[in-house]
Design an enzyme around this catalytic site. Structure first.
Site, PDB file in Angstrom:
ATOM      1  N   LYS A  34       0.807  -1.204   0.000  1.00 42.03           N
ATOM      2  CA  LYS A  34       0.000   0.000   0.000  1.00 42.03           C
ATOM      3  C   LYS A  34       0.856   1.278   0.000  1.00 42.03           C
ATOM      4  O   LYS A  34       0.627   2.181  -0.806  1.00 42.03           O
ATOM      5  CB  LYS A  34      -0.895  -0.046   1.234  1.00 42.03           C
ATOM      6  CG  LYS A  34      -1.816   1.113   1.385  1.00 42.03           C
ATOM      7  CD  LYS A  34      -2.491   1.015   2.748  1.00 42.03           C
ATOM      8  CE  LYS A  34      -1.444   1.045   3.852  1.00 42.03           C
ATOM      9  NZ  LYS A  34      -2.052   1.128   5.188  1.00 42.03           N
ATOM     10  N   THR A  35       1.846   1.302   0.856  1.00 45.16           N
ATOM     11  CA  THR A  35       2.701   2.483   0.960  1.00 45.16           C
ATOM     12  C   THR A  35       3.416   2.739  -0.358  1.00 45.16           C
ATOM     13  O   THR A  35       3.526   3.879  -0.817  1.00 45.16           O
ATOM     14  CB  THR A  35       3.746   2.300   2.078  1.00 45.16           C
ATOM     15  OG1 THR A  35       3.091   1.727   3.189  1.00 45.16           O
ATOM     16  CG2 THR A  35       4.354   3.622   2.457  1.00 45.16           C
ATOM     17  N   ASP A 225      -3.958   8.046   3.816  1.00 48.93           N
ATOM     18  CA  ASP A 225      -3.627   6.676   4.179  1.00 48.93           C
ATOM     19  C   ASP A 225      -4.356   6.305   5.473  1.00 48.93           C
ATOM     20  O   ASP A 225      -4.751   7.190   6.230  1.00 48.93           O
ATOM     21  CB  ASP A 225      -2.107   6.563   4.360  1.00 48.93           C
ATOM     22  CG  ASP A 225      -1.654   5.120   4.418  1.00 48.93           C
ATOM     23  OD1 ASP A 225      -2.443   4.231   4.064  1.00 48.93           O
ATOM     24  OD2 ASP A 225      -0.495   4.893   4.811  1.00 48.93           O
ATOM     25  N   GLU A 226      -4.513   5.038   5.734  1.00 51.97           N
ATOM     26  CA  GLU A 226      -5.175   4.545   6.951  1.00 51.97           C
ATOM     27  C   GLU A 226      -6.542   5.200   7.134  1.00 51.97           C
ATOM     28  O   GLU A 226      -6.911   5.631   8.225  1.00 51.97           O
ATOM     29  CB  GLU A 226      -4.298   4.816   8.200  1.00 51.97           C
ATOM     30  CG  GLU A 226      -2.858   4.361   8.105  1.00 51.97           C
ATOM     31  CD  GLU A 226      -2.663   2.865   8.291  1.00 51.97           C
ATOM     32  OE1 GLU A 226      -3.665   2.123   8.306  1.00 51.97           O
ATOM     33  OE2 GLU A 226      -1.503   2.439   8.393  1.00 51.97           O
ATOM     34  N   GLN A 256      -8.222  -3.477   9.781  1.00 48.60           N
ATOM     35  CA  GLN A 256      -7.153  -2.938  10.611  1.00 48.60           C
ATOM     36  C   GLN A 256      -7.575  -1.667  11.333  1.00 48.60           C
ATOM     37  O   GLN A 256      -6.739  -0.873  11.773  1.00 48.60           O
ATOM     38  CB  GLN A 256      -5.908  -2.663   9.765  1.00 48.60           C
ATOM     39  CG  GLN A 256      -5.301  -3.934   9.192  1.00 48.60           C
ATOM     40  CD  GLN A 256      -4.046  -3.667   8.403  1.00 48.60           C
ATOM     41  OE1 GLN A 256      -3.054  -3.205   8.939  1.00 48.60           O
ATOM     42  NE2 GLN A 256      -4.101  -3.947   7.111  1.00 48.60           N
ATOM     43  N   ARG A 605       2.012  -8.301  11.141  1.00 46.49           N
ATOM     44  CA  ARG A 605       3.281  -7.568  11.068  1.00 46.49           C
ATOM     45  C   ARG A 605       4.426  -8.519  10.774  1.00 46.49           C
ATOM     46  O   ARG A 605       5.521  -8.100  10.409  1.00 46.49           O
ATOM     47  CB  ARG A 605       3.617  -6.834  12.381  1.00 46.49           C
ATOM     48  CG  ARG A 605       2.615  -5.794  12.873  1.00 46.49           C
ATOM     49  CD  ARG A 605       2.286  -4.777  11.853  1.00 46.49           C
ATOM     50  NE  ARG A 605       1.049  -5.117  11.177  1.00 46.49           N
ATOM     51  CZ  ARG A 605       0.658  -4.576  10.030  1.00 46.49           C
ATOM     52  NH1 ARG A 605       1.415  -3.685   9.446  1.00 46.49           N
ATOM     53  NH2 ARG A 605      -0.465  -4.928   9.465  1.00 46.49           N
TER      54      ARG A 605
END
Length: 712
Positions: A34-35, A225-226, A256, A605
């Site tokens: 995503k980043t 983002d997020e 998330q 993670r």
DNA sequence: GCGAGTTATGTTTTT
DNA sequence: CATAACTCGC
């Protein structure tokens, strides 16, 4: 962009990167790149002729913003098309963006551009004062609870007037009074709390057409983002910022979402398609991070959430070692077990910086630390806010704040007698009273101290020296920050006081020196360093921001902090009922599902190794209690987990007993909690659960096979 | 005005 | 157990 950079992208990633105009929703599972998509998208926009400073990207932490800026610049620098050329995209958190907007449009927002930003402990002082001023009893109206309620109101953009209009019960009416007084106190101090930064900006953008249009035309492309963790205020800000063009791109993952308690509203992402009906939707479901075993466990766990759209993680990495679950006797052994496994991993070539330990609450880091010290394993606790909450640091910053913002009474009260200069409570009260009766700020009143009749000669002189010193400082506030801090530290007497304090002071001195070096780093990096900007930035500094990813040390952090990070090997400890899920988050399904997502974030993670553990006994507030394994452990899927097969972690023979029937109303005795009455009995064979109301007033839900209840 | 010592109290997560 | 609030004696 170079071809090699493009070749690294999958077809769906490319779709997200090169979608230029109009709303775009990227639903991106963990480890889906995503980043990378966002940074490439920034570069692609610039390639296509968009001016860099017309782009605004919003991240969740300052650290994420810094990293993204560096990566985007690196991509831009290698681009064939237009370069960044001196201008940069604006990349920051929502809070930093709001600070900039509010400073620039302070007049329109009706605030002082030199506003101070109040953190939790500053807020605590103000709310206590507010509750006191409203003549309320602090037992019935605990200040902290009032603050929580106010925070929720602000996150939902309910201001004092609106609450007053809609309050129909006693509590709401009282809350409205406290809220009003609290806001008044902040206004008198020219201070904003964290929630104000968002809500004031949202109100400004909502209410002022000119400002909204100006900013919407400045930021022609908005990336967030997020997005699953945005709240109402952030949603309104986003809507306003794209009102002129609808070029909004959001990325996130409903699975998330872990900040509901902070006002985050998962509906923002779920209803994106309704908000922007012509939205393009791209799903990134492939996972490039974790081995298949880890993803299976994550899938199994999150499938237990009822309120979600089903989605699975598509592994691209092969199977490896199974996820490992271990049970330890108590928290000390658990920590020792983690430390030993870390050594094991390192012996087999793992890097310390690629290992992390996650836990639900900060208090759990203590035992880990002790074990790591004992085993001589380098570690870092990722909790940098601690630095800025140290007494000596707060003192220095308070001096700086009062220089920039003379109405900041909280800062003034903090330093008026630090170091001790003989200006105590009584004197301050006298000056305060004078200020109130003359309708001037505390600082103004101090300036006029010689006219205050109730003060005797000695305090008057001491105050004069103090005020003079501050006025001298004020004359040289322009330019670089580090020299100002050095001067203030030395001339205020703080330095001397610490030098005189011996061993304790030595540590504090070091901390201040660290503050000064951090400030000179700021001086180097800032386009135009200013004390005001520095103060407003450091106020937004968060724990992950201080995390040094380059240092070769094991990272210890809470599950919340772990969001957005990745490690080769991950340990998650304390999988016990009451801890994860946390006992304060089990009031309803929403809370329980969020705890499950938190565990899900932790699991995903891990790239290679995942080690989950719990302890049979745990010391909580000095008392050792028998624990119940977390219900989440049963949801991971026994097949995918090592050691469930080998050892009976879920069911301990030693504790096994014939399980009698417990009917509601049955009187029982428990070895820790004493006498109680059965409220509820859920028959699940050996996994039966009882809810007991104990004579102590506590109600506990226990697993029968561990609870050792005896009938009376 | 100040600090040491005592007592009560309350415990999640964070920008 | 850890911290905040409070008391008391100098």
């Amino acid at each position: 962009m170079h071809n090699e950079l493009l070749q690294q992208l999958t077809p769906s990633q490319k779709k997200a990167v090169f979608h230029v105009e109009g709303p775009l929703l990227v639903i991106a599972g963990p480890g889906s790149g995503k980043t990378r998509v966002i940074t490439h998208r920034i570069a692609a926009l610039i390639d296509s002729g968009v001016r860099a400073n017309n782009i605004c990207a919003i991240t969740f932490t300052n650290k994420a913003a810094n990293e993204m800026r560096q990566r985007a610049i690196a991509l831009g620098a290698s681009a064939e098309g237009p370069r960044f050329g001196g201008t940069q995209p604006h990349i920051s958190t929502f809070h930093s963006l709001c600070v900039r907007i509010l400073r620039r449009y302070a007049e329109q927002a009706g605030i002082n551009p030199n506003f101070s930003i109040y953190d939790e402990s500053d807020q605590a002082g103000c709310i206590k004062q507010a509750v006191k001023d409203c003549e309320l009893d602090t037992t019935n109206f605990p200040p902290v609870r009032m603050l929580e309620a106010i925070s929720t109101l602000k996150n939902n953009l309910i201001d004092v007037d609106r609450l007053k209009a809609q309050a129909d019960d006693f509590f709401s009416k009282t809350l409205a009074k406290v809220y009003a007084r609290y806001q008044q106190i902040l206004a008198e101090c020219s201070a904003l709390d964290f929630d104000d930064l968002l809500s004031k900006t949202a109100f400004l953008l909502q209410g002022n057409d000119e400002v909204r249009s100006e900013l919407s035309n400045r930021f022609k492309f908005l990336l967030i983002d997020e997005y699953q963790d945005t709240n109402r205020a952030q949603y309104v800000i986003a809507k306003a910022l794209v009102s002129a063009h609808n070029n909004i791109c959001v990325t996130g993952d409903p699975d998330q979402s872990i900040y509901r308690w902070r006002g985050a509203d998962i509906r923002n992402i779920i209803e994106f398609e309704n908000d922007w009906p012509n939205a393009t939707i791209v799903k990134l479901e492939e996972n490039f991070r974790s081995i298949a075993n880890i993803l299976e466990v994550a899938d199994n766990l999150i499938a237990a959430n009822q309120k979600r759209k089903p989605k699975i993680l598509i592994p691209t990495r092969p199977h490896g070692e199974d996820v490992r679950l271990r049970c330890f006797e108590d928290e000390t052994e658990e920590a020792q077990g983690v430390a030993e496994q870390v050594k094991n991993l390192v012996d087999n070539g793992a890097l310390l910086r690629e290992i992390a330990v996650f836990y639900r609450i900060n208090a759990m880091s203590r035992t880990l630390e002790e074990a790591f010290i004992l085993n001589k394993i380098p570690y870092q606790i990722v909790r940098g806010v601690e630095f800025y909450s140290r007494k000596e640091i707060r003192d220095v910053l308070a001096y700086l704040k009062i220089l920039v913002n003379a109405s900041d009474e909280t800062a003034l009260l903090r330093i008026i007698n630090a170091p001790a200069r003989g200006v105590g409570k009584t004197t301050i009260e006298k000056v305060r009273a004078y200020g109130q009766s003359h309708n001037i700020s505390l600082y103004e009143a101090l300036k006029k101290a010689e006219h205050i009749d109730s003060l005797s000669k000695a305090p008057k002189a001491k105050i004069a020296v103090f005020v003079n010193m501050l006025e001298q400082f004020k004359k040289e506030l322009a330019g670089e920050v580090a020299p100002i801090i050095e001067r203030v530290f030395a001339e205020s007497g703080l330095e001397k006081a610490l030098q005189a304090a011996g061993a304790d002071g030595e540590n504090a001195l070091e901390n201040v020196n660290e503050l000064i070096s951090a400030a000179s780093l700021y001086d180097q990096q800032a386009e135009q360093p200013s004390l005001l900007d520095y103060l407003q930035q450091t106020a937004l500094f968060s724990d992950v921001d201080a995390y040094d990813t380059a240092a070769d040390r094991v990272a210890l952090m809470t599950l919340h902090t772990a969001k957005g990070l990745e490690f080769e090997n991950v340990f998650i400890i304390g999988l016990e009922d009451g801890l994860l899920p946390h006992e304060r988050s089990t009031n309803n399904d929403e809370e329980l599902e969020e705890e499950r997502r938190l565990f899900f974030v932790g699991i995903t993670r891990a790239k290679q190794g995942l080690y989950i553990s719990y302890a049979r006994y745990r010391k909580i507030r000095g008392q050792t209690l028998r624990t119940i394994p977390s219900q989440f452990l049963y949801e991971l899927g026994a097949d995918a987990i090592d050691s469930v097969k080998e050892e009976q972690y879920f069911y301990d023979e030693a504790d096994a007993q014939t399980i009698p029937d417990f009917a509601p109303g049955q009187l029982v005795r428990h070895k820790f909690f004493g006498l109680g009455t059965i409220k509820e009995f859920v028959d699940m064979g050996e996994n039966s659960i009882v809810t007991v109301e104990f004579k102590t007033g506590q109600t506990k839900t226990l697993m029968l096979k561990y609870a050792c209840l005896s009938k009376i």
